[in-house]
Design a protein around this motif. Sequence first.
Motif, PDB file in Angstrom:
ATOM      1  N   GLU A 124     -25.090 -25.477  33.302  1.00  0.00           N
ATOM      2  CA  GLU A 124     -24.584 -23.989  33.240  1.00  0.00           C
ATOM      3  C   GLU A 124     -23.335 -24.135  32.004  1.00  0.00           C
ATOM      4  OE1 GLU A 124     -22.939 -22.809  36.675  1.00  0.00           O
ATOM      5  OE2 GLU A 124     -24.777 -23.020  37.998  1.00  0.00           O
ATOM      6  N   GLY A 125     -23.677 -23.140  31.190  1.00  0.00           N
ATOM      7  CA  GLY A 125     -22.693 -22.794  30.066  1.00  0.00           C
ATOM      8  C   GLY A 125     -23.324 -21.997  28.919  1.00  0.00           C
ATOM      9  N   THR A 126     -22.755 -21.794  28.019  1.00  0.00           N
ATOM     10  CA  THR A 126     -23.046 -20.689  27.038  1.00  0.00           C
ATOM     11  C   THR A 126     -24.536 -21.233  26.416  1.00  0.00           C
ATOM     12  OG1 THR A 126     -20.889 -20.408  26.659  1.00  0.00           O
ATOM     13  CG2 THR A 126     -22.163 -19.377  25.188  1.00  0.00           C
ATOM     14  N   GLU A 127     -25.326 -20.322  26.236  1.00  0.00           N
ATOM     15  CA  GLU A 127     -26.680 -20.801  25.754  1.00  0.00           C
ATOM     16  C   GLU A 127     -26.876 -20.334  24.315  1.00  0.00           C
ATOM     17  OE1 GLU A 127     -31.277 -20.810  27.024  1.00  0.00           O
ATOM     18  OE2 GLU A 127     -30.554 -18.628  26.680  1.00  0.00           O
ATOM     19  N   ILE A 128     -27.058 -20.951  23.494  1.00  0.00           N
ATOM     20  CA  ILE A 128     -27.172 -20.644  21.879  1.00  0.00           C
ATOM     21  C   ILE A 128     -28.386 -21.228  21.363  1.00  0.00           C
ATOM     22  CG2 ILE A 128     -24.650 -20.799  21.664  1.00  0.00           C
ATOM     23  CD1 ILE A 128     -25.135 -23.343  19.911  1.00  0.00           C
ATOM     24  N   GLU A 154     -21.765 -28.916  30.137  1.00  0.00           N
ATOM     25  CA  GLU A 154     -20.491 -28.315  29.831  1.00  0.00           C
ATOM     26  C   GLU A 154     -19.157 -28.714  30.211  1.00  0.00           C
ATOM     27  OE1 GLU A 154     -22.997 -27.408  31.800  1.00  0.00           O
ATOM     28  OE2 GLU A 154     -22.114 -27.359  33.692  1.00  0.00           O
ATOM     29  N   ARG A 185     -33.460 -23.700  22.392  1.00  0.00           N
ATOM     30  CA  ARG A 185     -32.282 -22.958  22.849  1.00  0.00           C
ATOM     31  C   ARG A 185     -31.268 -24.270  23.614  1.00  0.00           C
ATOM     32  NH1 ARG A 185     -34.197 -19.674  27.217  1.00  0.00           N
ATOM     33  NH2 ARG A 185     -36.346 -20.333  26.549  1.00  0.00           N
ATOM     34  N   LEU A 187     -26.996 -25.746  24.925  1.00  0.00           N
ATOM     35  CA  LEU A 187     -25.696 -25.323  25.273  1.00  0.00           C
ATOM     36  C   LEU A 187     -24.911 -25.361  23.965  1.00  0.00           C
ATOM     37  CD1 LEU A 187     -24.785 -27.152  28.336  1.00  0.00           C
ATOM     38  CD2 LEU A 187     -25.321 -24.998  28.226  1.00  0.00           C
ATOM     39  N   CYS A 188     -24.044 -24.528  23.875  1.00  0.00           N
ATOM     40  CA  CYS A 188     -23.016 -24.648  22.721  1.00  0.00           C
ATOM     41  C   CYS A 188     -22.223 -26.018  23.079  1.00  0.00           C
ATOM     42  CB  CYS A 188     -21.923 -23.476  22.921  1.00  0.00           C
ATOM     43  SG  CYS A 188     -20.922 -23.613  21.508  1.00  0.00           S
ATOM     44  N   THR A 190     -20.067 -29.338  23.637  1.00  0.00           N
ATOM     45  CA  THR A 190     -18.914 -29.675  24.063  1.00  0.00           C
ATOM     46  C   THR A 190     -18.391 -31.063  23.852  1.00  0.00           C
ATOM     47  OG1 THR A 190     -19.742 -28.442  26.179  1.00  0.00           O
ATOM     48  CG2 THR A 190     -17.657 -29.791  26.442  1.00  0.00           C
ATOM     49  N   LYS A 259     -21.734 -15.869  15.882  1.00  0.00           N
ATOM     50  CA  LYS A 259     -21.914 -15.169  16.889  1.00  0.00           C
ATOM     51  C   LYS A 259     -22.954 -13.822  16.787  1.00  0.00           C
ATOM     52  CE  LYS A 259     -17.888 -15.976  19.903  1.00  0.00           C
ATOM     53  NZ  LYS A 259     -16.560 -16.328  19.202  1.00  0.00           N
ATOM     54  N   LEU A 269     -28.741 -14.080  20.713  1.00  0.00           N
ATOM     55  CA  LEU A 269     -27.985 -15.203  20.918  1.00  0.00           C
ATOM     56  C   LEU A 269     -26.962 -15.968  19.936  1.00  0.00           C
ATOM     57  CD1 LEU A 269     -30.573 -17.721  22.923  1.00  0.00           C
ATOM     58  CD2 LEU A 269     -28.753 -16.225  23.842  1.00  0.00           C
TER      59      LEU A 269
END
Length: 304
Positions: A124-128, A154, A185, A187-188, A190, A259, A269
């Motif tokens: 789970e986390g920000t999808e980009i 994440e 796609r 995760l952003c 980490t 962004k 996204l």
Amino acid sequence: MRTIDEFTITDAALEQMSLTGDPRLKVVMASLVRHLHDFAREVDLTPAEWLAGIGFLTAVGQKCTPHRQEFILLSDTLGLSSLVNALHDKRASEAATKSSLQGPFYRQDAPLMNLGDSIISKSEGTEIVFYGRVLDSTGKGIRNALIQIWEPDETGNYDLQKHDPSEMDLRGCFRTDAEGRYYFRGLCPTGYMIPMDGPVGELIRAQRRHGYRPAHIHFVIGAPGYRELVTALYVAGDDHIESDTVFGVSESLIVTLNKKDPSSPLPNLPSIHYNFHLAAATNQMSGRVGADPAQITGASRGGM
Ligand SMILES: [Fe+2]
């Protein structure tokens, strides 16, 4: 009869190895012995220190499994992997994207996906979206290039660190389209601390180093007729971008999270855009300073 002392020992050892059949092995081992002996003389190595070194290397080996490679971590934290990358880049026949560390978390069996797919299966986390092109030295797109990608979750852990081989996550392979384009796609990225629960972590603490890597995502990109590129992209603004524990960051590999990006194939996204350049292959020499840990131990990861 030669008297062995702290100086004559080097020639004695080199002499015994002088009949080595493989010419490259002969050069590498002779140089290694000369430097190793010089090192021992320079620090005036004591028996206790020698034994501590043997103990340390033994512990590094004992920590290696089909899903963990403590020796690669050691090489990375000593700056040796980064040095080998730089030497490899210098041998390229054309300018190309700089190499960066493959690290100890590569896995060779990531699934082939379609452009636009997500490599996130459990996290789970920000999808980009990551997108761009794979280009040759003239700026022409390379079609059907194979891109292998992996990144931590994440919490900063790779799936391999979870010790369950069935839990593959945040890995995928993609083929570029006719224009050399790719997009997927994920995760952003980490940042994370390298594994600190082994002998390498103990050394890092003794050296009062923080042990962190800045946020990044790994790439291996290959196409017939081109040099395979092993690299990573680093996200601007990370606190540890100037002090990566394994020396992987180059300025040309730093990217910015956008962004709002109307040029993105998935404009809803946040995105990271990057074009990779491959050099033409002059030989089949691999650029991988790393490997799947299961390949190195020669043991299967399955069933563990
Ligand atoms: Fe990494």
